[in-house]
Design a protein around this motif. Structure first.
Motif, mmCIF file in Angstrom:
data_model
loop_
_atom_site.group_PDB
_atom_site.id
_atom_site.type_symbol
_atom_site.label_atom_id
_atom_site.label_comp_id
_atom_site.label_asym_id
_atom_site.label_seq_id
_atom_site.Cartn_x
_atom_site.Cartn_y
_atom_site.Cartn_z
ATOM 1 N N VAL A 124 0.861 -1.180 0.000
ATOM 2 C CA VAL A 124 0.000 0.000 0.000
ATOM 3 C C VAL A 124 0.899 1.232 0.000
ATOM 4 O O VAL A 124 1.865 1.305 0.768
ATOM 5 N N TYR A 125 0.582 2.189 -0.865
ATOM 6 C CA TYR A 125 1.355 3.429 -0.977
ATOM 7 C C TYR A 125 0.495 4.597 -0.503
ATOM 8 O O TYR A 125 -0.669 4.716 -0.913
ATOM 9 N N VAL A 126 1.069 5.461 0.333
ATOM 10 C CA VAL A 126 0.318 6.573 0.916
ATOM 11 C C VAL A 126 1.063 7.885 0.676
ATOM 12 O O VAL A 126 2.235 8.020 1.058
ATOM 13 N N ALA A 127 0.400 8.845 0.049
ATOM 14 C CA ALA A 127 1.006 10.157 -0.201
ATOM 15 C C ALA A 127 0.909 11.018 1.054
ATOM 16 O O ALA A 127 -0.166 11.163 1.634
ATOM 17 N N ASP A 128 2.042 11.573 1.457
ATOM 18 C CA ASP A 128 2.068 12.499 2.589
ATOM 19 C C ASP A 128 2.044 13.916 2.036
ATOM 20 O O ASP A 128 3.046 14.423 1.538
ATOM 21 N N LEU A 129 0.889 14.561 2.120
ATOM 22 C CA LEU A 129 0.707 15.891 1.558
ATOM 23 C C LEU A 129 1.632 16.923 2.194
ATOM 24 O O LEU A 129 1.993 17.919 1.568
ATOM 25 N N TYR A 130 2.036 16.686 3.438
ATOM 26 C CA TYR A 130 2.869 17.640 4.146
ATOM 27 C C TYR A 130 4.364 17.441 3.914
ATOM 28 O O TYR A 130 5.181 18.238 4.379
ATOM 29 N N ALA A 131 4.724 16.365 3.258
ATOM 30 C CA ALA A 131 6.139 16.084 2.999
ATOM 31 C C ALA A 131 6.284 15.640 1.548
ATOM 32 O O ALA A 131 5.326 15.223 0.910
ATOM 33 N N ALA A 132 7.463 15.740 1.034
ATOM 34 C CA ALA A 132 7.719 15.283 -0.335
ATOM 35 C C ALA A 132 8.028 13.791 -0.291
ATOM 36 O O ALA A 132 9.129 13.345 -0.623
ATOM 37 N N ALA A 133 7.019 13.009 0.123
ATOM 38 C CA ALA A 133 7.274 11.593 0.344
ATOM 39 C C ALA A 133 6.020 10.747 0.174
ATOM 40 O O ALA A 133 4.892 11.219 0.363
ATOM 41 N N VAL A 134 6.258 9.480 -0.172
ATOM 42 C CA VAL A 134 5.209 8.472 -0.206
ATOM 43 C C VAL A 134 5.615 7.373 0.774
ATOM 44 O O VAL A 134 6.722 6.833 0.688
ATOM 45 N N ARG A 135 4.733 7.057 1.713
ATOM 46 C CA ARG A 135 5.005 5.999 2.679
ATOM 47 C C ARG A 135 4.625 4.647 2.084
ATOM 48 O O ARG A 135 3.627 4.535 1.368
ATOM 49 N N VAL A 136 5.412 3.634 2.415
ATOM 50 C CA VAL A 136 5.185 2.285 1.893
ATOM 51 C C VAL A 136 4.747 1.382 3.042
ATOM 52 O O VAL A 136 5.422 1.300 4.074
ATOM 53 N N ILE A 137 3.615 0.704 2.848
ATOM 54 C CA ILE A 137 3.063 -0.177 3.882
ATOM 55 C C ILE A 137 3.046 -1.611 3.370
ATOM 56 O O ILE A 137 2.600 -1.875 2.244
ATOM 57 N N VAL B 146 9.554 12.042 -3.290
ATOM 58 C CA VAL B 146 8.890 12.524 -4.517
ATOM 59 C C VAL B 146 8.885 14.049 -4.477
ATOM 60 O O VAL B 146 9.652 14.659 -3.757
ATOM 61 N N GLY B 147 8.009 14.673 -5.263
ATOM 62 C CA GLY B 147 7.947 16.124 -5.304
ATOM 63 C C GLY B 147 7.107 16.697 -4.171
ATOM 64 O O GLY B 147 6.598 15.969 -3.308
ATOM 65 N N ALA B 148 6.941 18.012 -4.177
ATOM 66 C CA ALA B 148 6.237 18.709 -3.100
ATOM 67 C C ALA B 148 4.741 18.436 -3.119
ATOM 68 O O ALA B 148 4.100 18.456 -4.163
ATOM 69 N N SER B 149 4.199 18.169 -1.935
ATOM 70 C CA SER B 149 2.767 17.945 -1.727
ATOM 71 C C SER B 149 2.184 16.863 -2.636
ATOM 72 O O SER B 149 1.265 17.131 -3.426
ATOM 73 N N PRO B 150 2.676 15.636 -2.545
ATOM 74 C CA PRO B 150 2.087 14.565 -3.339
ATOM 75 C C PRO B 150 0.623 14.359 -2.975
ATOM 76 O O PRO B 150 0.268 14.394 -1.790
ATOM 77 N N SER B 151 -0.213 14.177 -3.973
ATOM 78 C CA SER B 151 -1.653 14.067 -3.744
ATOM 79 C C SER B 151 -2.158 12.709 -4.243
ATOM 80 O O SER B 151 -2.198 11.756 -3.492
ATOM 81 N N GLY B 152 -2.536 12.625 -5.519
ATOM 82 C CA GLY B 152 -3.005 11.360 -6.051
ATOM 83 C C GLY B 152 -1.877 10.396 -6.357
ATOM 84 O O GLY B 152 -0.771 10.804 -6.730
ATOM 85 N N LEU B 153 -2.161 9.093 -6.221
ATOM 86 C CA LEU B 153 -1.204 8.035 -6.534
ATOM 87 C C LEU B 153 -1.869 7.007 -7.447
ATOM 88 O O LEU B 153 -3.071 6.783 -7.369
ATOM 89 N N ALA B 154 -1.061 6.371 -8.285
ATOM 90 C CA ALA B 154 -1.553 5.281 -9.123
ATOM 91 C C ALA B 154 -0.398 4.347 -9.445
ATOM 92 O O ALA B 154 0.744 4.786 -9.592
ATOM 93 N N VAL B 155 -0.700 3.050 -9.569
ATOM 94 C CA VAL B 155 0.301 2.031 -9.874
ATOM 95 C C VAL B 155 -0.023 1.425 -11.233
ATOM 96 O O VAL B 155 -1.190 1.173 -11.544
#
Length: 321
Positions: A114-127, A140-149
């Motif tokens: 599961v991938y989760v975008a952290d809007l407050y950081a330039a990061a995607v958390r991996v679960i 990733v870049g600033a304020s990641p919002s939508g994700l897709a695989v």
């Protein structure tokens, strides 16, 4: 208009009304995050009715149903957590602390990650789905919002809102391999069934960017309505929620030309197409409804009442057979 919670930075129970019964040919459910009533509503789309409402808390926004249909994962920005819901039992079975501002969420095609975008950081958390624990973080870049695989699970795309770009991540190495410039403030990102093209809803430039994934570049733009939020795809057509317009813009996937705008509920946000491509389901934040669109006739054929502030940002539909 009431103040939106966190995810509205992009632009910045209830029982269903009687409707047609599509029967077993339309065996699909919607898992709708109601941000202001702090819950997740499960809707039987064949019978146009609510099945149950599950308390979540933390102002739930993003949602992703795993490909195997077993679980729904819900992001709660205020709680800094992801809630795991057993989709068949319709009950919470886990809660994962991720920190930051979890918003967009996606599950790998094998349902293991599961991938989760952290809007407050330039990061995607991996679960890790099995252990329900955070196993890493991807820059990733600033304020990641939508994700897709991608359908093969090899690439993760992140719509980096404040960088006007999309990050392309190698899921094996968990490293960003490319950055693609798109329109202004991309929010939702959707990948086609072949894994060839991606589409971003650009809330700042009122258009959709079309990306050739293999070439790693934008190949076109489609003008849509005001403050587009997310994109759904059916055979031959794209459907885009226009928050400020109260419409869904439809465009041709081959010519990239606008086809029609369909009036839906107030402030439409989350949008998904059913597995057969015959219906498009739209969550409307202000009117507290789901609008059901006939994807062939391009008209609304029904409406279902939801909880307060339906957002449904992500892959919120589940096959039931």
């Amino acid at each position: 208009m009431r103040a939106l919670v966190l995810a509205a930075l992009a632009a910045s129970l209830c029982c269903a009304a009687p409707g047609p019964d599509f029967g077993s040919a339309f065996a699909e459910e919607a898992f709708v995050t109601n941000q202001l009533s702090d819950d997740l509503m499960v809707v039987d789309l064949g019978k146009f009715r609510s099945v149950t409402t599950i308390p979540i808390g933390g102002k739930p926004a993003g949602v992703a149903v795993s490909a195997d249909g077993r679980f729904a994962y819900v992001t709660s920005p205020d709680a800094k957590a992801v809630t795991v819901v057993d989709a068949a039992m319709r009950q919470v079975v886990g809660r994962i602390e991720v920190g930051g501002g979890p918003l967009g969420i996606a599950v790998s095609p094998d349902s293991k990650t599961v991938y989760v975008a952290d809007l407050y950081a330039a990061a995607v958390r991996v679960i890790d789905a099995a252990s329900r624990s955070v196993t890493g973080s991807i820059a990733v870049g600033a304020s990641p919002s939508g994700l897709a695989v991608t359908p093969d699970g090899k690439l993760l795309l992140s719509a980096d809102r404040d960088d006007d770009s999309v990050s392309v991540v190698d899921t094996a190495t968990r490293r960003r391999k490319a950055v693609i410039k798109v329109g202004t403030r991309p929010f939702g990102v959707t990948i086609d069934a072949e894994g060839r093209r991606a589409y971003t809803a650009n809330v700042g430039s009122d258009d959709v960017s079309v990306i050739d994934i293999a070439e790693g570049r934008e190949i076109g733009r489609v003008p849509v309505g005001m403050r587009p939020y997310a994109v759904a795809l059916t055979p031959g057509r794209g459907f885009v929620t226009d928050q400020y317009g109260g419409t869904v813009s439809v465009f041709d996937l081959s010519s990239l030309k606008p086809v029609k705008r369909i009036n839906v509920g107030d402030y439409p946000e989350g949008i998904n197409a059913t597995a057969d491509g015959k219906r498009v389901i739209v969550a409307c934040w202000e009117s507290n409804t789901l609008s059901i669109i006939d994807a062939v006739e391009l008209k609304v054929i029904g409406e279902i009442k939801t909880g307060d502030g339906p957002r449904a940002f992500g892959a919120f539909l589940r096959r039931t057979e």
